[in-house]
Design an enzyme around this catalytic site. Structure first.
Site, PDB file in Angstrom:
ATOM      1  CG  ASP B  48       5.788  11.227  -0.029  1.00 14.65           C
ATOM      2  OD1 ASP B  48       5.968  10.597  -1.051  1.00 14.65           O
ATOM      3  OD2 ASP B  48       6.384  12.294   0.056  1.00 14.65           O
ATOM      4  CG  HIS B  73       0.723  -1.343  13.810  1.00 19.31           C
ATOM      5  ND1 HIS B  73      -0.186  -2.301  13.935  1.00 19.31           N
ATOM      6  CD2 HIS B  73       2.026  -1.777  14.051  1.00 19.31           C
ATOM      7  CE1 HIS B  73       0.659  -3.574  13.869  1.00 19.31           C
ATOM      8  NE2 HIS B  73       1.864  -3.250  13.978  1.00 19.31           N
ATOM      9  CG  ASP B 194     -10.271  -4.359  13.728  1.00 18.40           C
ATOM     10  OD1 ASP B 194     -10.616  -4.935  12.898  1.00 18.40           O
ATOM     11  OD2 ASP B 194      -9.653  -4.677  14.506  1.00 18.40           O
ATOM     12  CG  HIS B 367      -6.830  -6.846  11.921  1.00 17.28           C
ATOM     13  ND1 HIS B 367      -7.208  -5.694  12.406  1.00 17.28           N
ATOM     14  CD2 HIS B 367      -5.833  -6.639  11.432  1.00 17.28           C
ATOM     15  CE1 HIS B 367      -6.622  -4.737  12.142  1.00 17.28           C
ATOM     16  NE2 HIS B 367      -5.512  -4.972  11.775  1.00 17.28           N
ATOM     17  CG  HIS B 389      -9.139  -0.865  10.818  1.00 18.79           C
ATOM     18  ND1 HIS B 389      -8.873  -1.185   9.355  1.00 18.79           N
ATOM     19  CD2 HIS B 389      -8.129  -0.771  11.542  1.00 18.79           C
ATOM     20  CE1 HIS B 389      -7.553  -1.439   9.308  1.00 18.79           C
ATOM     21  NE2 HIS B 389      -7.014  -1.241  10.544  1.00 18.79           N
ATOM     22  CG  ASP B 444       4.356  15.279  -2.906  1.00 20.39           C
ATOM     23  OD1 ASP B 444       5.272  14.380  -2.610  1.00 20.39           O
ATOM     24  OD2 ASP B 444       3.959  15.724  -3.844  1.00 20.39           O
TER      25      ASP B 444
END
Lengths: 557, 557
Positions: B48, B73, B194, B367, B389, B444
Site C-alpha cells: 500500500d 503533500h 528537485d 515543478h 527527486h 501492507d
C-alpha cells in the site's frame, strides 16, 4: 446470411478495439483482414501473447475465402502461425515483405508446407469469391504496407489501418492519394480505419525527419552509437544505415528479430546498404569506436531484448561504456513507460549518453494525426465509417472529428463497435445488430489456451496478498486430526518474523476442527476445507487487513 | 563526527531519488528535511505504501533536533505518523497548512498528544541547535509551501524542493526571488534541489492558466461539471470554485481527502468561497444540472477514489449520465497511465464528455522546468549542488544543464547521490564519502514491515506462473506413502482442462518417491521435499516452458 447485406465484425484487440483481426461476410463468403497478436495488458500476469478469439469462425472455416494481410507488424500477422490451422489454411494474401516475414514464422512452426501464400503487388487487383479486391500502397513504419478496397456485390468496403500521409517516406512509396480519390468517386459503402492517434492535432511528421535527427547525432557522437528501434521499422534501420554511411561508420545489426527482418528486407530490396557497411558483431573490434553504429532491438524495455541486456550488463559481446551514445528511437507503448525508464537510467549509470523522448526528434509515429484523418474522410466520403485500433475514447473523439469534416457525416454514420460487435451494412443502412462473445486466448510458454481468465485472475489474487496453505491429515474413520495443521505461506508475510501469527492461525484451525468434531462425527473433507478457509480468512483479515488466498488441503489417511 | 564538515544523506525515494526524507548532520546535531511516503512501484505487488528506511537514525534519535516540513503533500509529510514515534518525537516545524494536514494524520494515529508541532510563518527565522533556519515561501501545487536556508557553522545549506517560479500563483504568494538573491550574496555552500522536470524545456506555465481553461469549460458545459484533481491542490480547487461562481454553479466537494484538506484550507483562509457556493451532496437535487460543479478525488485512477467509482457506477450518490462534462485536471503519474486511461474510457461509455490531457490546458505541473532551474542556479551560485527527486537520468541531465549555466560549475560541483549516499561538505570540499544501506519499509494493510522484499519477490513469482502444491503423507517409521500425492495449483493452468498434466505430475512424484525408498529407508521429509520440488519443476518446465512455484508439503503420520 442474406445477400442484401454485408456483415462485419472485429475479433480481437485487447484494449485496442479491433486492432488485430476483422471478418467481412457476404453471403457464404468470408474475407478476413489481418491476423495479429496482442501484447498482454499489465494485469494479464505471466501471459506471453494474446490471440484473437476465433470461436465465431469455428463452424464457418469452409467459407473463409482469404486472409488479407496489410503489413508485417506482429499485431497484424503474428497470430497466423497460431491460428491458420484452426482456420483451415485459407490462402494468405500479402505483399512481398509481409509474406516474407510470415514465411519465417510458418517455417518455425513447421506449417509452411500446408499454408497457401499468394504474393501480391501493392497495386494488385484480384478476385476473392464474388468480391474484387484492390490493394493500394500506404505509408507506415514498415515498408510494403497496403490497404484494401473490397468491392462486394453490396458495395465498396475500404480497410485502411496503420497508415499516415507521409509525402517523403524513406522507401519512396507514399500513401496512394490518387487511389483514395478514385475510391471516393465510387461512393464507398464503408471505411474501416484506425483512429489511435486522434488525440494528436496536426500532421504526423514524415519518417525522413528522423534521418535528419540521426545525422546531427552521427555528426558529433564521440564513440559508438547504439540505436534501438523496432526490428520491423525497416525505414528507421535504413536511415541509420544512411547516416552511418554519411559519417563513415560500420553498422552492426543485433538482436534476433532485427537480424531476421533485416535479412528479409535486404533480400527484397527494402533495405539497402553499400557493400561493406554491414559488419558482424565479432568484426567490431577491427574498427575504432567512432566508426561503429549498433542497431538493435529493445526500445520498449523488453527484458530479453538487446537494449535491456546492455543496460543490465548481460550481453555477451557488447558492454556499454563511457563515450557510447545510445539513441532510443521509439516512444514507450502505454504500459512500458516504467521498464523503458529503468533501461534509460541504467544506461546513464553505465556512462552512456542517452538520447530519447519525443523532443529529441529521433522518433515519429507511423499513424495519422487529426488533419490526416480529416483529409482521408474528405477524400473518401464513405456512407459509413468504423473507427478502430484505439480505445473507446479514441473512437468517441474520432466521431467528434468526423462530424466536423465539411458536414458530410451524421453521428449515425460513425459506428463505434467493440470487439465482437456484429455490424450489417447495405447502401443507406449501417447498424450494430448483434454481439458475439469474443474473449482472449492466452499464450503462456508453449501452451495455447490452458491459461485462461480463471488462471489469470488467480495470479492477480496471488500477486496482491499471496497465499496461505493449511495442511492437515485426518483419520478417515473418525475425522480425528492425526497430523498438522501445518501452515505455509508465500507472498503473505515474512514467516520468520511472524511465528506468533502463524501459531495463532494454527490455533484457530485446531479450535474450528474440534468444534466440528463435537457436532459431527463423520468425516467430510469438503466441509472441513470450507470451514478452514472461512475461519482462517476471517482471522487473517481481522489481524492484518489483508486477504491472502487460503488453500486448505486436508488429507484422509 | 568532526565539526569541520556537514554530512548529508537521502533516506528514501523508491525510484525517485531522495524524494521523501533528508538528513543534515553537523557535529552531534541532526536536522531532518521532510518525512514523506512513497507510492509503491508497479512490481511491489500488494504493497500500500512505502516508508523511508530510518535505520541510519535508530541509534541517533537523541541527536535529532528538528524535522522541517516543506509542504503538505503525502510524499513530504505522509510518513510522519508512521515514523515519528521511532524517531523519538522530535519537534515538527511547518507552516499552518502543512501542520494542519499533519495534525489530522497524527490524530488518526492517536499520536497528537505526544507530538510537538511548531507552526512557523513562511518567512520565519528560528534557531535549531547551532544552526539558524530561515524559511522562505515557494510556489508549488499546494499553498503555504516553503524552502529552508540552514546556516550551519560550516556554511549555508538551502533545501528547496517541489517549487516553480510562478509569478501569478493562485494564492498570491510567489517563490521569494529576493530571498534567493540574498542567499546568493551569502555564497551558499550547498543547494539540495528537485530536478524532476529537467527534461522539459522552457518555463512551467502559471497555475492561473488552468483557471482560464476552467472558465472556457464552465462557460459552455451543458450539464454538470465533474472535476477531478489532487485533494491537496488547493489552488486548483480554488480556481474551480471561482469559475463556478463566475458561471453560477454550486460546488460539491466529494472524496475523503478532498473534504478533509479543503476543510483545513477553508479554516486557514487558503481556500475561499462565497457564502452558499459550497453545498453538500444531498443538496445537489435542488439545482439543475447546469448549476452544479462536483470537485472530487481520483485523477490518478486510484480504484477507491471518487472518479474511479463514478466510472464503475459504484458511487452511492452520484451517477454519470449523458450531458456531464468530466475534467481530469492532472496528468497520470508514471505507472498510472493505464488505470487513468480505463477510467476515461468508462466515463465516455457512460455518456460523459471527458476533457483530459496536457493539450486541454486543464493541468500544469508544480515543478520547475529547464529555464527556471537555470535561473535558480544563476541566483544562488552555490559551491555544491545535489539534484534529487528524479530518476538517475534526471540527475544526469540536471548536471548537463548546470554545466551550461554561465560557466559557474564544474562537474565535481554537481553531486549525484543515490538513496543512502553519505555526502560531506565544507567550504571548497564536497564528496560522496560513503554509502549506508537504505531499503524500503513496506506498509501492507495494517502492518508495517512484515511484508518485506522476500515476500514481494514471492508475489512477483506467484504472479508470473502461479503455484503448484504437492501434498503427501508418509508413514514416519517406514517412509511409505500413505496418502497422496495430491497436486493442487492456482494461477498455473486451468485444472479442469489439464487433468492429464496433473495426473502425469502425480506419476512423476510417485516414481521419484519410490526411487527414494529404494536407496534410503529412513524418512527425511526435508530430503523428500527437495526431491519433489526438483523433479516437478523440471517436469513442468519441460512440458509447458513455465516455472510455477512448486511447494511440496510432506506430512509424516
Amino acid at each position: 446470411m442474406s445477400k442484401d447485406n454485408i456483415r462485419v465484425l472485429a475479433l480481437g484487440g485487447a484494449g485496442s478495439i479491433g486492432r488485430n483481426m476483422w471478418v467481412l461476410e457476404y453471403g457464404n463468403e468470408i474475407i478476413i483482414f489481418d491476423c495479429g497478436i496482442m501484447f498482454p495488458e499489465a494485469d494479464m500476469f505471466g501471459v506471453d501473447l494474446v490471440l484473437p478469439d476465433i470461436n465465431y469462425l469455428r463452424d464457418k472455416t469452409d467459407r473463409i475465402k482469404a486472409i488479407l494481410l496489410t503489413h508485417g507488424h506482429e499485431d497484424h500477422i503474428g497470430a497466423v502461425p497460431h491460428l491458420i490451422s484452426d482456420l483451415g489454411f485459407p490462402p494468405l494474401y500479402g505483399t512481398g515483405l509481409t509474406l516474407g516475414i510470415v514465411k519465417g514464422k510458418l517455417k518455425e512452426h513447421h506449417l509452411l508446407d500446408k499454408a497457401s501464400l499468394v504474393t501480391i503487388s501493392d497495386h494488385e487487383t484480384f478476385q476473392v469469391g464474388s468480391s474484387t479486391v484492390e490493394a493500394f500502397p500506404i505509408a507506415h513504419s514498415i515498408p510494403d504496407a497496403v490497404g484494401f478496397g473490397v468491392t462486394t456485390p453490396v458495395g465498396l468496403v475500404i480497410y485502411l489501418t496503420d497508415w499516415k500521409f507521409d509525402h517523403t517516406p524513406v522507401d519512396g512509396v507514399p500513401t496512394d492519394i490518387a487511389k483514395l480519390a478514385e475510391f471516393g468517386e465510387r461512393k464507398p459503402l464503408l471505411l474501416i480505419t484506425d483512429c489511435v492517434r486522434v488525440e494528436t492535432p496536426g500532421h504526423t511528421p514524415s519518417e525522413t525527419t528522423v534521418g535528419e535527427a540521426f545525422d546531427s547525432i552521427f555528426a558529433v557522437a564521440p564513440g559508438r552509437i547504439i540505436m534501438a528501434t523496432f526490428a520491423s521499422n525497416v525505414g528507421r534501420v535504413q536511415q541509420a544505415i544512411e547516416s552511418a554511411e554519411a559519417y563513415d561508420r560500420k553498422v552492426v545489426l543485433v538482436g534476433r528479430s532485427m537480424e531476421n527482418i533485416s535479412r528479409i528486407a535486404l533480400d527484397l530490396g527494402w533495405l539497402r546498404a553499400q557493400e561493406r557497411t554491414l559488419i558482424r558483431v565479432h568484426e567490431m573490434g577491427q574498427y575504432p569506436d567512432d566508426q561503429i553504429a549498433i542497431v538493435c532491438t529493445g526500445s520498449q524495455g523488453e527484458p530479453m531484448a538487446v537494449l535491456s541486456r546492455l543496460a543490465n550488463r548481460d550481453h555477451t559481446h557488447i558492454k556499454i561504456k563511457s563515450g557510447d551514445t545510445v539513441v532510443v528511437s521509439a516512444t514507450p507503448i502505454p504500459g512500458n513507460e516504467i521498464s523503458v525508464s529503468r533501461v534509460i537510467n541504467n544506461l546513464f549509470r553505465l556512462g552512456a549518453d542517452v538520447i530519447y523522448g519525443g523532443r529529441a526528434g529521433v522518433h515519429v509515429s507511423g499513424h495519422a494525426a487529426q488533419e490526416e484523418l480529416k483529409m482521408l474522410l474528405a477524400l473518401l466520403r464513405p456512407q459509413f465509417v468504423v473507427p478502430f485500433h484505439g480505445e473507446y475514447r479514441h473512437q468517441i473523439l474520432y466521431r467528434k472529428l468526423a462530424l466536423g469534416v465539411g458536414g458530410f457525416f451524421t453521428p449515425e454514420q460513425i459506428l463505434l463497435p467493440e470487439d465482437g460487435s456484429v455490424m450489417e451494412f447495405r447502401p443507406g443502412y449501417g447498424r450494430i445488430v448483434d454481439k458475439t462473445p469474443v474473449g482472449y486466448i492466452y499464450v503462456d510458454g508453449t501452451s495455447v489456451g490452458d491459461v485462461n481468465k480463471v488462471v489469470v485472475r488467480d495470479r492477480q489474487m496471488l500477486s496482491k496478498d499471496g497465499i496461505l496453505m493449511v495442511v492437515a491429515s485426518i483419520e478417515r474413520a473418525t475425522g480425528q486430526l492425526v497430523a498438522g495443521p501445518d501452515v505455509v505461506s508465500r507472498g503473505f508475510a515474512y514467516m520468520r518474523q511472524n511465528s506468533d501469527l502463524l501459531e495463532a492461525t494454527r490455533e484457530v484451525i485446531r479450535d474450528s476442527l474440534t468444534q466440528r468434531n463435537g457436532s459431527q462425527t463423520q468425516t467430510d473433507s469438503a466441509f472441513v476445507n470450507r470451514k478452514i478457509k472461512e475461519v482462517v480468512s476471517d482471522f487473517l483479515y481481522q489481524k492484518t487487513r489483508r486477504r491472502p488466498m487460503v488453500l486448505p488441503l486436508v488429507m484422509e489417511v
